[in-house]
Design a protein around this motif. Structure first.
Motif, PDB file in Angstrom:
ATOM      1  N   SER A   1      40.586  48.995  26.086  1.00 14.42           N
ATOM      2  CA  SER A   1      40.714  47.573  25.735  1.00 14.42           C
ATOM      3  C   SER A   1      42.111  47.262  25.223  1.00 14.42           C
ATOM      4  O   SER A   1      43.038  47.083  26.014  1.00 14.42           O
ATOM      5  N   SER A   2      42.267  47.247  23.909  1.00 15.00           N
ATOM      6  CA  SER A   2      43.525  46.765  23.334  1.00 15.00           C
ATOM      7  C   SER A   2      44.649  47.777  23.388  1.00 15.00           C
ATOM      8  O   SER A   2      45.826  47.418  23.444  1.00 15.00           O
ATOM      9  N   GLY A   3      44.322  49.065  23.324  1.00 14.46           N
ATOM     10  CA  GLY A   3      45.347  50.092  23.275  1.00 14.46           C
ATOM     11  C   GLY A   3      46.009  50.225  21.920  1.00 14.46           C
ATOM     12  O   GLY A   3      47.033  50.898  21.791  1.00 14.46           O
ATOM     13  N   LYS A   4      45.413  49.631  20.885  1.00 13.69           N
ATOM     14  CA  LYS A   4      45.998  49.664  19.544  1.00 13.69           C
ATOM     15  C   LYS A   4      45.456  50.850  18.754  1.00 13.69           C
ATOM     16  O   LYS A   4      44.267  51.168  18.826  1.00 13.69           O
ATOM     17  N   VAL A   5      46.355  51.483  17.987  1.00 14.91           N
ATOM     18  CA  VAL A   5      45.946  52.624  17.171  1.00 14.91           C
ATOM     19  C   VAL A   5      44.929  52.198  16.119  1.00 14.91           C
ATOM     20  O   VAL A   5      43.990  52.934  15.795  1.00 14.91           O
ATOM     21  N   GLY A   6      45.084  50.989  15.584  1.00 11.18           N
ATOM     22  CA  GLY A   6      44.176  50.512  14.544  1.00 11.18           C
ATOM     23  C   GLY A   6      42.746  50.327  15.017  1.00 11.18           C
ATOM     24  O   GLY A   6      41.821  50.262  14.195  1.00 11.18           O
TER      25      GLY A   6
ATOM     26  N   SER B   1      54.311  41.088  31.008  1.00  6.04           N
ATOM     27  CA  SER B   1      55.012  42.355  31.232  1.00  6.04           C
ATOM     28  C   SER B   1      54.328  43.507  30.531  1.00  6.04           C
ATOM     29  O   SER B   1      54.456  44.651  30.936  1.00  6.04           O
ATOM     30  N   GLY B   2      53.609  43.245  29.421  1.00 10.10           N
ATOM     31  CA  GLY B   2      52.918  44.320  28.712  1.00 10.10           C
ATOM     32  C   GLY B   2      51.503  44.529  29.165  1.00 10.10           C
ATOM     33  O   GLY B   2      50.733  45.206  28.500  1.00 10.10           O
ATOM     34  N   GLN B   3      51.147  43.953  30.310  1.00 11.00           N
ATOM     35  CA  GLN B   3      49.778  44.040  30.804  1.00 11.00           C
ATOM     36  C   GLN B   3      49.555  45.388  31.475  1.00 11.00           C
ATOM     37  O   GLN B   3      49.617  45.530  32.679  1.00 11.00           O
ATOM     38  N   THR B   4      49.361  46.410  30.672  1.00 11.18           N
ATOM     39  CA  THR B   4      49.106  47.752  31.178  1.00 11.18           C
ATOM     40  C   THR B   4      47.824  48.276  30.570  1.00 11.18           C
ATOM     41  O   THR B   4      47.347  47.780  29.547  1.00 11.18           O
ATOM     42  N   ALA B   5      47.271  49.282  31.206  1.00 14.25           N
ATOM     43  CA  ALA B   5      46.039  49.887  30.712  1.00 14.25           C
ATOM     44  C   ALA B   5      46.249  51.379  30.552  1.00 14.25           C
ATOM     45  O   ALA B   5      46.838  52.035  31.401  1.00 14.25           O
ATOM     46  N   GLY B   6      45.761  51.895  29.445  1.00 17.25           N
ATOM     47  CA  GLY B   6      45.832  53.328  29.232  1.00 17.25           C
ATOM     48  C   GLY B   6      47.206  53.841  28.873  1.00 17.25           C
ATOM     49  O   GLY B   6      47.477  55.034  29.020  1.00 17.25           O
ATOM     50  N   GLY B   7      48.115  52.996  28.398  1.00 19.61           N
ATOM     51  CA  GLY B   7      49.448  53.442  28.034  1.00 19.61           C
ATOM     52  C   GLY B   7      49.630  53.527  26.536  1.00 19.61           C
ATOM     53  O   GLY B   7      48.686  53.442  25.752  1.00 19.61           O
ATOM     54  N   GLY B   8      50.872  53.703  26.113  1.00 17.25           N
ATOM     55  CA  GLY B   8      51.191  53.730  24.696  1.00 17.25           C
ATOM     56  C   GLY B   8      50.716  54.999  24.000  1.00 17.25           C
ATOM     57  O   GLY B   8      50.389  56.019  24.616  1.00 17.25           O
ATOM     58  N   VAL B   9      50.669  54.911  22.662  1.00 17.83           N
ATOM     59  CA  VAL B   9      50.268  56.056  21.846  1.00 17.83           C
ATOM     60  C   VAL B   9      48.827  56.449  22.128  1.00 17.83           C
ATOM     61  O   VAL B   9      48.500  57.636  22.274  1.00 17.83           O
TER      62      VAL B   9
ATOM     63  N   LEU C   1      35.049  64.774  20.410  1.00 18.37           N
ATOM     64  CA  LEU C   1      34.937  63.790  19.327  1.00 18.37           C
ATOM     65  C   LEU C   1      36.121  62.829  19.347  1.00 18.37           C
ATOM     66  O   LEU C   1      35.963  61.615  19.162  1.00 18.37           O
ATOM     67  N   GLY C   2      37.325  63.368  19.583  1.00 19.86           N
ATOM     68  CA  GLY C   2      38.503  62.510  19.641  1.00 19.86           C
ATOM     69  C   GLY C   2      38.443  61.522  20.799  1.00 19.86           C
ATOM     70  O   GLY C   2      38.781  60.346  20.644  1.00 19.86           O
ATOM     71  N   LEU C   3      38.004  61.981  21.967  1.00 14.81           N
ATOM     72  CA  LEU C   3      37.891  61.087  23.125  1.00 14.81           C
ATOM     73  C   LEU C   3      36.869  59.992  22.873  1.00 14.81           C
ATOM     74  O   LEU C   3      37.057  58.844  23.297  1.00 14.81           O
ATOM     75  N   LEU C   4      35.799  60.332  22.179  1.00 11.58           N
ATOM     76  CA  LEU C   4      34.767  59.337  21.880  1.00 11.58           C
ATOM     77  C   LEU C   4      35.326  58.234  20.979  1.00 11.58           C
ATOM     78  O   LEU C   4      35.033  57.040  21.170  1.00 11.58           O
ATOM     79  N   LEU C   5      36.161  58.621  20.012  1.00 11.13           N
ATOM     80  CA  LEU C   5      36.762  57.632  19.113  1.00 11.13           C
ATOM     81  C   LEU C   5      37.861  56.828  19.817  1.00 11.13           C
ATOM     82  O   LEU C   5      38.000  55.623  19.599  1.00 11.13           O
ATOM     83  N   LEU C   6      38.644  57.491  20.661  1.00  5.09           N
ATOM     84  CA  LEU C   6      39.765  56.826  21.326  1.00  5.09           C
ATOM     85  C   LEU C   6      39.322  55.912  22.458  1.00  5.09           C
ATOM     86  O   LEU C   6      40.052  54.988  22.838  1.00  5.09           O
TER      87      LEU C   6
END
Length: 677
Positions: free
Chosen positions: A212-217, A138-146, A201-206
């Motif tokens: 991939s994982s979509g994790k903030v860490g 159910s959590g198999q999404t791409a480009g979502g979340g924070v 610069l932000g897009l390059l880091l994000l």
């Protein structure tokens, strides 16, 4: 008039925040630009023999990593081996372990489409017979979340920064060269550069976490950053940063050496800056064209130059509009923007609109492919909204042109009136000065007579040295008094200059033509902010042509299944509650009299599987008054239910009704008729 400026600027800020909210609300998980058009084994298939590999076919080429495709057994253990490989064209496969037992297996994939957007999904197939599975997708999404929200915001800011920077510089060079010395325009252009640089610069880091994982860490994961730098999107972002260094030099010259030159000396430098600025701006626009929609699909070689021209036209129009708004509201009283500058911008904006229409028509044809895609796809619906906003913007611009013409007419007359008024005030001041001079002359005459008398008295007696000493002291006191008068005169001159400037600004702000132009330009800027948000959402939405191709491939797959004896029915439902809309699919195999295998799939409108509390199916043969025959399928995986041994007693046109319940109180029943047997 001046008191109304701040509320209007606040209104524009509120529009910006509303547009940002619209952007974030529409961002969600990014709509895939590459769609899964086929698989082997197929979704929901029950195969007799364990396959040696799983293959996936997409609507366009995709980029894969080591974990892009995973196959999980009913207990959630991975049974794929090795890295995914490209079999041919847009088909990719991953090998499976041998000797797989019977049961339901889950295939998950997360890839990056050729136009840089992440694509994720999952489906199930069974070996031998379906079984329960512990896998949840159910959590198999791409480009979502924070991370997805941050990435969407970064895209919006980067577009806005590019438009403001390029449009502001173009406005100064092409429309109002005196504006190079206006600090408000300097701050506007520099803020655009800073916004674009920070967003890049932000897009390059994000980027690594976003795809991939979509994790903030994982935003600061150097390994992911290294992988991003090896992709087409990473190369485009790095190229943009290098071009921004050249843009910084251009801005420094424009608002430094260029602003200090005399008017005659500016001609050659204007030409050089125009050529250099166009090259840098085109290069920055190419950093989008080479990595997004234009770089893939139909006629990419033509689409990329067209996309560059489209972005430059947007910057010339909307960015110049922002510069004009700042000039109208923030230019100093001694350097007001004149009617000729507004007329020049009007011509630039008209040319930009023509370029936008021409390139927009081509892009619409390329991304949609059919008239029906305007209403049947999300991309087409957003494009209709964008077209409506552009038409509204052109209408307001027409009003601005009328105010511009009136302002140009008033500018011819008012300077003469102001000059006559100033000359009249000057004559009054000179007359007053002459009167004062005459009075002071009489005083000086009397003082001179007194000094003669004092001198005569002093020459007649002793102690003449005392008056001499007194005269020296009087001279020193006169010098101090003269310095004080000079300071007061300087202070009075400054006060008078401030008063004159305030009066001049007040007269300028009281001009009804300038006031009307300000209001219309502010309205244009407000619509432009929303238009930019819709445009950003468009770049994150699956093109209508791709969506329709995916639908056609799915329909062809269903037709193949039907030809083989299987029956597939898709029914849309809406229970009216929260998250109550979706599509339910019923697969019946072999769709004949006797025992049948039934699979039920529940998907959101965007095609992603999701769970609901209850699904029930009923079969009714109304012509023979048979039924309803209820079937309650077992839950197999996320959005997937199955039932075996579904008995169909005789051939005929059966009514298949599906009841879906999305909450304790929200449910709906949808049905279709189909020939079975």
């Amino acid at each position: 008039m001046t008191q109304t400026i701040a509320p209007r600027v606040r209104t524009l800020v509120l529009l910006l925040l509303a547009a940002t909210g619209l952007l974030l609300a529409g961002a969600g998980p990014v709509s895939a630009h590459a769609a899964l058009t086929g698989s082997d084994p197929q979704q929901g298939a029950v195969v007799d023999k364990a396959p040696t590999q799983v293959s996936l076919t997409f609507s366009e080429k995709v980029a894969l990593s080591d974990n892009s495709v995973r196959v999980l057994d009913p207990k959630g253990k991975r049974i794929d081996q090795g890295d995914p490989a490209n079999l041919s064209g847009t088909t990719y496969a991953v090998k499976l372990h041998s000797g797989l037992p019977d049961g339901t297996y889950t295939v998950t994939y997360q890839v990056v489409s050729e136009d840089s957007h992440p694509v994720a999904g999952a489906y199930t197939f069974s070996i031998g017979a379906p079984s329960q599975t512990t896998v949840s997708v159910s959590g198999q999404t791409a480009g979502g979340g924070v991370v997805g929200a941050l990435y969407g915001t970064g895209r919006y800011v980067s577009y806005a920064g590019f438009i403001v920077m390029v449009g502001g510089a173009a406005f100064v060079l092409a429309c109002w060269q005196r504006g190079a010395g206006v600090r408000a325009l300097q701050r506007l252009t520099v803020s655009g550069w800073l916004a674009l640089t920070a967003a890049t610069l932000g897009l390059l880091l994000l980027r690594g976490s976003y795809t991939s994982s979509g994790k903030v860490g994982d935003i600061f994961d150097l390994d992911l950053l290294g992988q991003v730098l090896q992709t087409k999107t990473g190369a485009a972002l790095v190229s943009r940063l290098l071009l921004l260094a050249a843009a910084a030099l251009f801005i420094a010259v424009l608002f430094g050496a260029y602003e200090k030159r005399e008017e005659e000396e500016k001609q050659d430098l204007t030409f050089g800056l125009a050529i250099g600025g166009t090259v840098v701006a085109a290069g920055l626009a190419a950093s989008w064209a080479m990595s997004e929609h234009a770089s893939t699909g139909l006629q990419a070689g033509i689409a990329m130059p067209v996309d560059i021209l489209h972005l430059l036209a947007v910057a010339g129009w909307l960015g110049g509009l922002a510069a004009l708004l700042v000039a109208l509201y923030r230019a100093p009283a001694d350097t007001p923007v004149d009617g000729s500058a507004v007329r020049r911008f009007s011509r630039v904006a008209f040319g930009s609109v023509l370029a936008l229409v021409a390139t927009g028509i081509y892009q619409s044809w390329r991304q949609l492919g059919s008239w029906s895609a305007f209403t049947d796809t999300r991309y087409g619906q957003l494009l209709l909204v964008k077209i409506g906003l552009v038409v509204l913007l052109v209408g307001i611009a027409w009003v601005s042109r009328r105010w511009t013409a009136r302002l140009a007419e008033s500018v011819v007359v008012k300077p003469r009136e102001e000059k006559d008024a100033l000359e009249g005030e000057g004559e009054k001041e000179h007359a007053g000065a002459r009167v004062g001079s005459s009075g002071s002359g009489s005083a000086e005459t009397g003082a001179a007579s007194g000094r003669k008398g004092a001198s005569a008295a002093a020459s007649g007696g002793k102690g003449a040295s005392a008056p001499v000493s007194g005269k020296k002291g009087a001279t020193g006191a006169g010098s101090d008094e003269s310095d004080g008068d000079s300071d007061r005169a300087t202070q009075l001159a400054r006060q008078q200059a401030a008063i004159d400037s305030a009066r001049q600004k007040q007269r300028r702000d009281a001009d009804p033509n300038r006031f009307g132009l300000r209001r219309s330009v502010l309205a244009e800027a407000g619509v432009a902010v929303i238009l930019l948000a819709v445009t950003t959402m468009l770049t994150s939405t699956e093109p209508g042509r791709t969506e329709e191709q995916a639908k056609a491939a799915t329909a062809a797959s269903s037709a193949d299944a039907a030809a083989a004896g299987a029956l597939t029915l898709d029914m849309s439902f809406d229970t009216g509650g929260t998250d109550g809309k979706g599509v339910v699919r019923v697969d019946l195999d072999p769709a004949r009299v006797g025992g049948n295998e039934m699979h039920v799939y529940v998907q959101r409108p965007n095609g992603r599987a999701f769970d609901i509390p209850e699904v029930k199916v009923a079969f009714t043969l109304e012509s023979q008054d048979i039924g309803p025959l209820p079937v309650v399928p077992d839950h197999i995986a996320t959005g997937h239910w199955s039932a075996s041994g579904v008995q169909i007693p005789m051939a005929g046109e059966w009514k298949i009704a599906v009841t879906v319940r999305t909450s304790d109180i929200d449910q709906a029943t949808v049905s279709k008729n189909a020939q079975i047997g």
